[in-house]
Motif scaffolding. Structure first.
Motif, PDB file in Angstrom:
ATOM      1  N   VAL A  80       0.847  -1.182   0.000  1.00 15.87           N
ATOM      2  CA  VAL A  80       0.000   0.000   0.000  1.00 15.87           C
ATOM      3  C   VAL A  80       0.887   1.239   0.000  1.00 15.87           C
ATOM      4  N   GLU A 103      -6.728   2.971  -1.585  1.00 16.12           N
ATOM      5  CA  GLU A 103      -6.648   1.521  -1.533  1.00 16.12           C
ATOM      6  C   GLU A 103      -7.665   0.872  -0.588  1.00 16.12           C
ATOM      7  N   LEU A 106      -9.307  -2.371  -1.884  1.00 11.99           N
ATOM      8  CA  LEU A 106      -8.334  -3.459  -1.938  1.00 11.99           C
ATOM      9  C   LEU A 106      -8.130  -4.074  -0.550  1.00 11.99           C
ATOM     10  N   THR A 114     -10.271  -9.662   3.025  1.00 10.48           N
ATOM     11  CA  THR A 114      -8.876  -9.240   3.198  1.00 10.48           C
ATOM     12  C   THR A 114      -8.674  -8.642   4.595  1.00 10.48           C
TER      13      THR A 114
END
Lengths: 225, 94
Positions: A80, A103, A106, A114
């Motif tokens: 990141v 991000e 993500l 995640t």
């Protein structure tokens, strides 16, 4: 109880730097007491190392919390570009809030997977050697995602409960992970006229909301509220 | 022109290197013998395979109960790979 460590170094400032690095905090976040100034000796012979006692100023943070923050930052650092992690602790939970403009998606992943994976790994890493704060659970959030999700789950199950009461028919929810089921239970705790049941194993556990008054005639159920 | 190609190629190597380092960091943080952690990259066209090797006694720590630790590492790796528009698969060698 604040986190305290003792550290040695060639000089006082080296000892302070290595101590702060070990704890994952900056110099401004700690108080330092010099236990031994150390001495250089002659031509490197007979020198004595410096010793300092480092105390983390924020008394509510534990060693496990600091370790968790540090390992999360390390993991994020590999992929990141910009992020910051804020550590907050209560008597039960170590909360790590990530701020990361672009991000966010993500880091959340599909259905938060995640986020959950990072929570699990960071928990494992931080829990390994920490005596202080070891019993605390770790919760990682990105830009308030989890908070919003929790609010949505609470709202959703309350609406389903209402439907069950008025129709008199049970409704089974989609499978939810343990953390989300817990939110559902809490949200449903004060709902009258329903009974909760959980069926299935592991990842496939589903909550069923049953009406206390059974019956096809929806009106009857509603009338007995 | 060729200079530019060279730069972008280097970037790619760095990116894959980052994924490898990520796996190494996580693995080393979880095991008792971090010095025995090794990661080898087997590069493919679309997908790269990262082969992770740890000490025999540490295998359980990397896999976890019902494979939960391994699964979590794979999910984090996938996210990191997606960031650089790559696919990376983690293979744990026994």
């Amino acid at each position: 109880m604040p986190v305290v460590i003792e550290k040695e170094g060639k000089t006082v400032s080296e000892a302070i730097i290595s101590g702060c690095e070990a704890l994952g905090v900056s110099r401004e976040e700690v108080d330092v007491e010099v236990l031994d100034e150390g001495s250089k000796g002659v031509l490197g012979i007979g020198g004595k190392s410096a010793r300092v006692k480092i105390t983390v100023k924020r008394t509510e943070v534990s060693e496990k919390g600091l370790r968790a923050k540090k390992s999360l930052e390390s993991i994020l650092g590999f992929f990141v570009s910009t992020y910051s992690v804020h550590l907050g602790e209560t008597s039960e939970v170590i909360k790590l809030d990530i701020k990361s403009g672009d991000e966010t998606g993500l880091l959340i992943g599909r259905r938060g997977e995640t986020l959950k994976a990072m929570e699990f790994i960071v928990g494992k890493i931080a829990g390994r050697f920490s005596e202080n704060g070891g019993e605390k659970r770790i919760s990682i959030d990105v830009e308030g995602y989890k908070k919003r999700r929790e609010e949505n789950i609470a709202k959703m199950v309350k609406e389903v409960a209402k439907k069950v009461r008025s129709s008199g028919r049970p409704i089974t929810l989609d499978s939810m992970p343990a953390s989300e089921r817990k939110i559902a239970y809490i949200a449903l705790k004060n709902e009258d006229g329903i009974r909760i049941e959980t069926r299935g194993e592991g990842e496939e556990k589903r909550i069923t909301i049953n009406p206390l008054k059974r019956g096809g005639g929806g009106n009857q159920g509603a009338a007995h509220r | 022109m060729s200079e530019q190609n060279k730069v972008s190629k280097n970037q790619e190597v760095n990116d894959m290197e980052n994924l490898k380092e990520l796996v190494i960091y996580i693995a080393k943080s979880l095991v008792d013998s971090p010095e025995k952690v090794e990661v080898r990259e087997v590069a493919g066209e679309q997908t790269s395979v990262l082969e992770l090797k740890v000490a025999q006694e540490d295998l359980g720590k990397i896999i976890g109960k019902q494979g939960k630790t391994a699964k979590s590492i794979r999910i984090i790796l996938s996210a990191a790979a997606a960031k650089i528009r790559k696919r990376a698969v983690l293979e744990i060698l026994e």
